[in-house]
Design a protein around this motif. Sequence first.
Motif, PDB file in Angstrom:
ATOM      1  N   ASP A 186       0.863  -1.179   0.000  1.00 12.41           N
ATOM      2  CA  ASP A 186       0.000   0.000   0.000  1.00 12.41           C
ATOM      3  C   ASP A 186       0.900   1.230   0.000  1.00 12.41           C
ATOM      4  N   ASN A 187       0.348   2.381   0.386  1.00  8.16           N
ATOM      5  CA  ASN A 187       1.138   3.608   0.319  1.00  8.16           C
ATOM      6  C   ASN A 187       2.369   3.565   1.219  1.00  8.16           C
ATOM      7  N   GLU A 188       2.247   2.869   2.346  1.00  6.48           N
ATOM      8  CA  GLU A 188       3.330   2.889   3.336  1.00  6.48           C
ATOM      9  C   GLU A 188       4.164   1.618   3.338  1.00  6.48           C
ATOM     10  N   THR A 199       8.669  -3.843   4.125  1.00  9.07           N
ATOM     11  CA  THR A 199       9.237  -2.494   4.198  1.00  9.07           C
ATOM     12  C   THR A 199       8.157  -1.503   4.606  1.00  9.07           C
ATOM     13  N   ASN A 200       8.483  -0.684   5.589  1.00  3.93           N
ATOM     14  CA  ASN A 200       7.566   0.361   6.013  1.00  3.93           C
ATOM     15  C   ASN A 200       8.245   1.707   5.776  1.00  3.93           C
ATOM     16  N   ASP A 201       7.768   2.453   4.784  1.00  3.47           N
ATOM     17  CA  ASP A 201       8.409   3.714   4.419  1.00  3.47           C
ATOM     18  C   ASP A 201       8.282   4.756   5.522  1.00  3.47           C
ATOM     19  N   ILE A 238      -4.484  -9.078   5.327  1.00  2.89           N
ATOM     20  CA  ILE A 238      -4.540  -8.837   3.881  1.00  2.89           C
ATOM     21  C   ILE A 238      -5.342  -9.934   3.172  1.00  2.89           C
ATOM     22  N   TYR A 239      -5.662 -11.003   3.912  1.00  3.89           N
ATOM     23  CA  TYR A 239      -6.380 -12.119   3.282  1.00  3.89           C
ATOM     24  C   TYR A 239      -7.876 -11.806   3.264  1.00  3.89           C
ATOM     25  N   LYS A 240      -8.303 -11.181   2.201  1.00  6.31           N
ATOM     26  CA  LYS A 240      -9.690 -10.741   2.077  1.00  6.31           C
ATOM     27  C   LYS A 240     -10.066 -10.856   0.604  1.00  6.31           C
ATOM     28  N   TYR A 241     -11.162 -11.499   0.321  1.00  2.00           N
ATOM     29  CA  TYR A 241     -11.585 -11.768  -1.063  1.00  2.00           C
ATOM     30  C   TYR A 241     -10.419 -12.342  -1.871  1.00  2.00           C
TER      31      TYR A 241
END
Lengths: 693, 283
Positions: A220-222, A260-262, A680-683
């Motif tokens: 995602d973004n981060e 990785t976490n920006d 994150i395990y969704k659909y």
Amino acid sequence: MKTKLLHSVITTLRLPELIVPAVLTVFPVATLATEGDTLTHHTSLKEIVVSGASQSGTRIKADGTITLNNSRIGDMMQLFGEADAVRYLKMMPGVTTSSDYASGISIDGAEFSHTTYRIGDAPVFFPYHFGGVFSTFNNRHFSSTTLDRTCGKGKGPNMIGASIDFITPTDTDSSAHASLNVGIVNSGMSISIPVNRKLWLSASARLSYLNLLYGNLLEDNETKTRYDFHDVNITANYIASDADRLTINLFRNADRLKYTNDDYAMTTAMNWHNNLASLQWLHKSSHIEWKQNAYVSNFGSSLSLEMLDFIFSTPSIVTRIGSSGYLTSGNRFKWNAGYEVGYTHTSPQNVDYSGYINHSLREKNNFNSVDYTISAQCEIKPTEKLSVTPWCKFSGITSHSYSKVFVCPGTSITLKTGKNVVTSAIYKSLQTIHEAGFSDIGMASNFRITSTRQIKPQTAFTASIDYMRFLSVGHRHDFKLTAHAYYRKLDNAHEYSGNLISVLKDDYNVTDNIISGNGYSAGGNVMLSKERGRISGHISYAYGITRLKFSSSSQGYRPSANDLGHAVTAYARYEINRRFNVSAAWSFTSGRRTTPIKSIYIISENVIMQHGERNSARLPDYHHLDIAANYHFTSQGRLKLRHTIAVSVFNAYGRDNVEMQSFVIDSDTGRYHMKQNKSIYKYMPSISYAVEF
Amino acid sequence: MQWNFKIISAICVAFAALTGCNDSIDEDIAPRQLVVEGYIDSDGYPSVFLTYSVTANDYDRPMSDNLVRWGKVTISDGDTSIILTGAPNNNSFPPYHYRTFEMVGTPGKHYSIKAEFHNDVATASAEMLNPVAINSVDFEPIADSDSLCATFVNFTAPSDTPAYFVVFTRSITANTPFQPCMLGALEITIPSDKCRLQVYKAKSDFSPSDEDFVPHFKRGEDIQVKLSRVTKEIYDFWLAFSNESTFGNSQFINTSANLPSNVTGGFGIWSVQASSSIAATVK
């Protein structure tokens, strides 16, 4: 008449369907032999053992032992293109995780580390690929999987909880077969070939390419997640004589995860691997069965943190070399005796770092031990309906300056009355290898450490009762009702109390950061299942509590991280026709135990959370529905090929299962904001294609 | 057929009920408490931030509600007691602090603090040890970066060990206050050891949301590094703080331990520190 009578007895006892025709074939021949006037030689058969694969996917014995037919699991439920026995076991009552990211299963409220996983009687220390979605056990390589809540009674290894054994095929009479599975997460192949009439080789391997297709879903973004794995199984069966068989099992898996976490300019890397080799010799004659086993099993993991030039890693290793042997004999009075001896080397948290203060190289933390066990067990049947199985284990451990001997007795009693079977067990058990670390959900970064004077062996006293009843619908016993209740008292439970910064200290000592205490767990479950027919499935409910008390804490008894609460599972499979089947599985558990945040405040422009009592709250309830469909077809050519297309959706209604909860400050509004890290395990859809002959 | 329908209906109702069972974390109500963040350096003036903690189930309120502007903060060195004066502070959060220029930190003395507001009282006290001088600060270029440098502070450990330190940094160029730098709490066990510590910028949760944290200073930036020797109790706080602020949001590491505190009647820290500092230009 006799044939009919025997048929009804076998049906009542719910023997596997394949046994029925086999026995029915044998019985008229035996009848002719005794009644025919042309035969003069009479042979008395004391026992006939007919084995065969059950057509049912799951079989639950009266003592609660669960056996999965691995070849049927793939047909029941696949996720990410993989059928997984451990994942399927999570649908059994009292077997839970309460988290998508948890690596381990809790059985009857026990710690993850209380369950042992074995291939060829050799332990696999960390049998998970990341996130616990599926295990390192390649379903195609194993014929069956058994879960024994008593850990093998007198014949099993020294563990507090259950044992899960992955059984490799021993049927060397069938022809060569192979399968290839192509999925969007990973692909795998399995091949089984006869080298000659005595030697049979099987090999299976899987390789992931998650980053290629799911890469966008994992960032995602981060944050950005990258992950890959492989696992390999090789089995060789050699028939030395009619009574002797040798089996060699080799297994390896390796996983690499990078997160990785920006926001924090931080990269977390976790690598882990298992290596295992085992050699088994089985001698089976009409009077005795002698099983001899030798193995070496190794697990290594490393948690690394990188923040530009600050690099920290904490590798841990456990290696066990062991041997066991069991001799079984007897008919009406069955007995066995055995031994196990093992050398365990653990090297936990060997920290290395750079980009901090200059430091001298530390000596490695090595903890080694030798443990040995002598056991004896017998099965007495005073009547046809009653059987009593007492056992006793004498175990000892020697580790550095620590040495102690334990006596672990136990008894199991089974009573059969009509359609009812009741089994009770009461026993003491012991565990000498412990797990601890930074993660409450059993991640690979947790380390193993053998018992020392400071970290004493864990012991448990367990009492359990199981009930099973066949329920009739019309003239058929299609339904089975099982119930299980347990109480376990635990001594010397261990928990890690350190934090990551403290590990950097020069005088850090891992044993100083492990606290010990006592605890107990109690609970029960009930399950109604239908194992055969076009519609099959089960529904179960479980409830349990687990409490721990540590001498270093003033808190008294408090819930364990694996405190079960309520759990419901429902699974249904509908075979539309021989080619097409659909299945759905729904599981619900009370939210995972967590330490609640009670207050928030600011220190030096950082949000600080003040926590309540450890594990005194729960995350939101965990539940998800998984659906799957399988389509089979065959093609004729030089080889008759069987094809399967499997489609599945994990968490089909998109439940946001919360893995972690914290507070952050919204620097734009100047207000606190509750942050929930969701699974994150969704659909999660997947499709796979498999071909086999 | 009717029997099946009833069973299926009952199962559906049970599932629906369980699904709606508990969708939020259990939260006990915790009373608001005073939070003290107070500093006094050797040869420096005391400065104290006073706020209130927020109950987790009542977090959605403006931050200004948590500031204590009309508290009474008294500092004593055993001989003299001074009541601090509240004043705006535009350099950091919270934007209000209590200070005085009538008391200067002296090594060897014990300093106590008493913070009062309404019926709430928080107290703490600590000894000021002898400072350790910074020998030098040097820099090394960061690989793959033209503009960032790694910063190192060099000092000689005292002869009486174990000694506990907290390292603070500030940017003179950006006019930021001293803040404890990431991984800045350390324990030195070898007497008179030549120590070389890499220092990082302080991490702030108040940074703009679109700004990623970069732990290094930029080339050409004027900075100041402060090495503060503290007691074990204060070191334990800053060590736990460092763990929480650095790894507190990691899913891989469980951080649910509370910060230890030398404050009675509230949260936070009364950081009495014997400090030496050095200014340099990053190059």
